[in-house]
Design a protein around this motif. Structure first.
Motif, PDB file in Angstrom:
ATOM      1  N   GLU A 172       0.831  -1.207   0.000  1.00  0.00           N
ATOM      2  CA  GLU A 172       0.000   0.000   0.000  1.00  0.00           C
ATOM      3  C   GLU A 172       0.867   1.259   0.000  1.00  0.00           C
ATOM      4  OE1 GLU A 172       1.433   0.123   3.870  1.00  0.00           O
ATOM      5  OE2 GLU A 172       0.584  -1.622   2.851  1.00  0.00           O
TER       6      GLU A 172
ATOM      7  N   ASN B  99      -2.147  -4.686   1.112  1.00  0.00           N
ATOM      8  CA  ASN B  99      -2.341  -3.632   2.105  1.00  0.00           C
ATOM      9  C   ASN B  99      -2.108  -4.234   3.487  1.00  0.00           C
ATOM     10  OD1 ASN B  99      -3.111  -1.538   3.749  1.00  0.00           O
ATOM     11  ND2 ASN B  99      -4.891  -0.976   2.517  1.00  0.00           N
TER      12      ASN B  99
ATOM     13  N   THR C 241      -1.251   3.409   7.347  1.00  0.00           N
ATOM     14  CA  THR C 241      -2.019   3.719   6.142  1.00  0.00           C
ATOM     15  C   THR C 241      -2.697   5.080   6.213  1.00  0.00           C
ATOM     16  OG1 THR C 241      -3.889   2.502   7.082  1.00  0.00           O
ATOM     17  CG2 THR C 241      -2.450   1.308   5.570  1.00  0.00           C
TER      18      THR C 241
ATOM     19  N   CYS D  67      -8.238   7.678   1.619  1.00  0.00           N
ATOM     20  CA  CYS D  67      -9.476   7.074   1.116  1.00  0.00           C
ATOM     21  C   CYS D  67      -9.704   5.797   1.906  1.00  0.00           C
ATOM     22  CB  CYS D  67      -9.401   6.790  -0.386  1.00  0.00           C
ATOM     23  SG  CYS D  67      -7.990   5.792  -0.910  1.00  0.00           S
ATOM     24  N   GLU D  68     -10.926   5.327   1.900  1.00  0.00           N
ATOM     25  CA  GLU D  68     -11.229   4.166   2.732  1.00  0.00           C
ATOM     26  C   GLU D  68     -10.512   2.926   2.239  1.00  0.00           C
ATOM     27  OE1 GLU D  68     -15.064   1.573   4.390  1.00  0.00           O
ATOM     28  OE2 GLU D  68     -15.396   3.404   3.233  1.00  0.00           O
ATOM     29  N   ASN D  69     -10.570   2.698   0.931  1.00  0.00           N
ATOM     30  CA  ASN D  69      -9.951   1.519   0.329  1.00  0.00           C
ATOM     31  C   ASN D  69      -9.135   1.940  -0.883  1.00  0.00           C
ATOM     32  OD1 ASN D  69     -11.411  -0.502   2.009  1.00  0.00           O
ATOM     33  ND2 ASN D  69     -13.188   0.328   0.914  1.00  0.00           N
TER      34      ASN D  69
ATOM     35  N   ALA E 297      -8.695   0.076  -3.355  1.00  0.00           N
ATOM     36  CA  ALA E 297      -9.441  -0.447  -4.503  1.00  0.00           C
ATOM     37  C   ALA E 297     -10.378   0.601  -5.082  1.00  0.00           C
ATOM     38  CB  ALA E 297     -10.225  -1.690  -4.099  1.00  0.00           C
ATOM     39  N   ASP E 298     -10.806   1.572  -4.236  1.00  0.00           N
ATOM     40  CA  ASP E 298     -11.717   2.609  -4.715  1.00  0.00           C
ATOM     41  C   ASP E 298     -11.076   3.472  -5.799  1.00  0.00           C
ATOM     42  OD1 ASP E 298     -13.470   1.655  -2.818  1.00  0.00           O
ATOM     43  OD2 ASP E 298     -13.011   3.219  -1.344  1.00  0.00           O
TER      44      ASP E 298
ATOM     45  N   ILE F  84     -11.834  -6.255  -3.482  1.00  0.00           N
ATOM     46  CA  ILE F  84     -11.182  -6.317  -2.180  1.00  0.00           C
ATOM     47  C   ILE F  84     -11.269  -7.756  -1.689  1.00  0.00           C
ATOM     48  CG2 ILE F  84     -11.236  -5.547   0.216  1.00  0.00           C
ATOM     49  CD1 ILE F  84     -12.467  -2.917  -0.786  1.00  0.00           C
TER      50      ILE F  84
ATOM     51  N   ASP G 233      -9.899 -10.718   1.261  1.00  0.00           N
ATOM     52  CA  ASP G 233      -9.264 -11.025   2.535  1.00  0.00           C
ATOM     53  C   ASP G 233      -7.955 -11.762   2.248  1.00  0.00           C
ATOM     54  OD1 ASP G 233      -8.399 -11.949   4.973  1.00  0.00           O
ATOM     55  OD2 ASP G 233     -10.284 -12.911   5.536  1.00  0.00           O
TER      56      ASP G 233
ATOM     57  N   GLU H 190      -7.140  -5.318  -4.085  1.00  0.00           N
ATOM     58  CA  GLU H 190      -6.588  -4.907  -2.800  1.00  0.00           C
ATOM     59  C   GLU H 190      -6.751  -6.068  -1.821  1.00  0.00           C
ATOM     60  OE1 GLU H 190      -6.982  -1.527   0.743  1.00  0.00           O
ATOM     61  OE2 GLU H 190      -8.339  -1.459  -0.992  1.00  0.00           O
TER      62      GLU H 190
ATOM     63  N   LYS I 219      -6.453  -7.261   1.854  1.00  0.00           N
ATOM     64  CA  LYS I 219      -6.369  -6.785   3.226  1.00  0.00           C
ATOM     65  C   LYS I 219      -5.601  -7.820   4.049  1.00  0.00           C
ATOM     66  CE  LYS I 219      -9.254  -3.196   2.703  1.00  0.00           C
ATOM     67  NZ  LYS I 219      -8.881  -1.776   2.897  1.00  0.00           N
TER      68      LYS I 219
END
Length: 662
Positions: free
Chosen positions: A153, A181, A190, A196-198, A200-201, A212, A214, A242, A244
């Motif tokens: 990230e 990430n 981060t 931004c929240e993600n 991937a956005d 997104i 896991d 992305e 997580k």
């Protein structure tokens, strides 16, 4: 105990489920061994991927063996899943000969065509652009293959990442962009990396599909990536993933994890991808404790066996000649004689004709650059190329020098030659990193050449100001691994360009803008080549040696027209790297006086190195100090009278006469 990760039911076979477990277990056990060796001082550095194995393994198992993967620091699972023999990895980490870089680079800073893996460089961002190039090659060859590339990230903050994502979307390249990430870029969380929240956005802004996943759930990683990669093969396009996850150890071991809150460490420790999957398999009856013990014992035995083999390997030994010979890929120059048929061409026309003939000779050669397609380039050198060769091979690019140079590197890895037109040589600064750190060093590092030509319209005399008038060859002549060519005449430009394209090494081909339409010459009509490292002696004399290149050659010739009594050798270098020292030394020993004229400003220019070489090798033949004549130590100004004052052109005559009178 129950798993802390919820695994959905899948149609995967028992064999596949067990394979996923064993394939994750292997890098974990290797890492545990490496951490011991690190403490013992037997390896120099380690970037741990503990806690992230499901991503590397799941993605790699979802890929086909012939598809390229571009991993990063923490992706040991990519290398082990591709079944690289462990002793070769261990040798790599110990800097021994059975590794992949001959002791020249460390850890995962390497690639291997045998296993279709392209390792990272420390600058991180270029990986995405190189993946673009490999994917472009796949698309051009209709291979229906996916290229997967990794970053963390933190790396997504780099401009190269943005450029590469944009290019991939515009060109609909089959790339799987994988962002791990893991919470921290070294020690920076981060929340201080992006707002931004993600991540991937961000794909929405590129018009790109994203997901997104896991990253600690091996079944989710493997099944979803398998579905996505199969879809990309059928419908080529980029997809951003992305994952997580979390980094359970320091950025590298010396960093530690004191900056991470303990409750966060505890929270993620409960989500360990291997232990949770092991518990799931035990609960499902797919795995038994006895089988698990056997798997671990087998892997540990394999590790020990391969470590013994590596430890028995001698310390790597090399010689200066071995090191020097590996900077460039071998190039067997083929001399193609010029025909007797000629046409009078301007420099710009000779380059156009040379490019066109090389595009015809190399039927997969790709040329990329801003506005080079229908528009024909800002100087119209590629005018008509789209009609002749199509838009697959003549590619307009977004304004993103780094990503396009990196794409060219990727094409080379996939076996395709390419040319990148920098709209102006000044703009290469926006792509400086991949030129000097990727193209220049790859062959020396892991035997991968960069079959790339960068065309560099350059120079003053057109009143274009500080950002369109530089002659910046000295930035590159001092970088081992690059070749630098700088013709002053149409015939040389055509023949040297053909050689540059044939040469499998990175070549920066400087084209002086002020000469494009002002110099004419009879040029052979057919395809021909001129070797690098061979200067042209334009005039012969006994009083003095004049050494120049590019526009400065014409300044020297014009000055001699005013002083016909001066008997001079005039040497047009043509090629700056490699440099024709033989011709320089022979002329120096004949005349005893040398003046070197360059358009670039003085300090740090190539004239300084040539002067030093002459002083070191021809000192006893000199009757006067070697004289350097160059432009002012200022940026290049815009308005004509200031530009004239800046340039070395008008001061050359006085310096020449003064040296003759010494």
């Amino acid at each position: 105990m129950k798993s802390n990760i919820k695994y959905k039911k899948t149609k995967l076979s028992t064999t596949t489920k067990i394979a996923l477990y064993k394939t994750m277990l292997k890098p974990r056990l290797i890492e545990e061994k490496m951490l011991i060796l690190l403490r013992q001082g037997k390896i120099s550095k380690w970037f741990s991927g503990i806690g992230q194995e499901a991503i590397s393994v799941g993605v790699t198992m979802a890929m086909q063996a012939e598809e390229y993967i571009l991993p990063m620091h923490r992706n040991l699972g990519v290398f082990t899943t591709r079944e690289i023999p462990l002793y070769r990895l261990f040798s790599q980490w110990q800097g021994k000969a059975n590794g992949f870089t001959k002791g020249r680079d460390r850890s995962f800073h390497f690639g291997t065509q045998e296993f279709n893996i392209v390792g990272m460089i420390s600058h991180l961002g270029p990986q995405f652009g190189v993946a673009d190039g490999i994917a472009l090659a796949s698309k051009l060859k209709n291979k229906n293959q996916v290229t997967a590339v990794f970053t963390g990230e933190g790396g997504t903050s780099e401009g190269d990442i943005h450029e590469a994502l944009n290019v991939a979307s515009v060109w609909q390249l089959p790339v799987l962009f994988c962002i791990e990430n893991n919470g921290y870029g070294l020690s920076t969380p981060t929340k201080e990396q992006y707002n931004c929240e993600n991540l991937a956005d961000r794909a929405l802004g590129y018009g790109m599909e994203s997901h997104i996943i896991d990253g600690n759930n091996i079944l989710e990683v493997y099944t979803k990536i398998s579905e996505i990669t199969e879809s990309i093969r059928k419908k080529p396009r980029p997809v951003l993933i992305e994952f997580k996850t979390f980094r359970m150890r320091g950025h590298e071991e010396a960093s530690g994890t004191k900056y991470v809150p303990q409750d966060l460490m505890d929270q993620w420790a409960e989500k360990d991808p291997i232990e949770n999957y092991r518990l799931h398999l035990l609960t499902e009856g797919v795995l038994t404790e006895k089988e698990d013990a056997i798997f671990k014992a087998e892997i540990k035995a394999e590790i020990d066996t391969h470590l013994d083999k590596t430890n028995a390997e001698e310390v790597i030994v090399s010689t200066e000649s071995n090191e020097l010979n590996d900077v460039y890929k071998d190039f067997e120059y083929q001399n193609i004689e010029e025909s007797s048929n000629t046409n009078e061409l301007r420099l710009i026309d000779a380059i156009h004709e040379g490019l066109k003939q090389s595009m015809e000779k190399h039927d997969d050669l790709v040329i990329m650059g801003q506005d080079i397609a229908e528009y024909g380039g800002v100087f119209k050198i590629t005018d008509g190329f789209v009609e002749a060769f199509g838009k697959d091979r003549v590619r307009n690019t977004p304004i993103c020098e780094s990503a396009i140079i990196e794409t060219a590197m990727g094409l080379s890895i996939a076996g395709i030659k390419s040319i990148v037109e920098l709209q102006f040589s000044d703009f290469v600064t926006s792509g400086f990193n991949p030129v000097v750190n990727y193209l220049a060093k790859s062959h020396y590092r892991w035997n991968q050449n960069a079959d790339v030509v960068l065309r560099m319209p350059c120079g003053a005399g057109v009143a274009a100001g500080p950002f369109h008038s530089q002659t910046n060859e000295a930035w590159f002549t001092k970088t081992p691994g690059l070749k630098v060519v700088y013709p002053a005449f149409p015939k040389d430009a055509k023949g040297l360009l053909a050689t540059a394209i044939n040469d499998p090494n990175p070549v920066l081909f400087f084209e002086h803008k002020a000469l494009y339409r002002s110099i004419r010459q009879e040029v052979p009509t057919d395809y021909f080549t001129i070797p690098f490292g061979k200067a042209a002696t334009l005039k012969q004399g006994t009083d003095i040696t004049i050494i120049a290149y590019g526009q400065a050659v014409h300044w020297a010739l014009n000055t001699l027209e005013k002083h016909k009594d001066i008997s001079a050798d005039v040497i047009d270098l043509r090629s700056l790297q490699p440099l024709d020292t033989e011709t320089i030394y022979a002329s120096t020993k004949k005349t005893g006086r040398v003046i070197i004229l360059q358009e670039d400003s003085l300090f740090g220019g190539i004239a300084s190195d040539i002067s030093a070489l002459i002083m070191e090798n021809c000192f006893e033949s000199l009757d006067a100090p070697v004289k350097r004549v160059a432009s002012l130590e200022t940026p290049i100004p815009f308005i004509n009278h200031l530009e004239d004052q800046y340039l070395a052109r008008d001061k050359f005559e006085d310096e020449l006469l003064a040296l003759l009178a010494y």
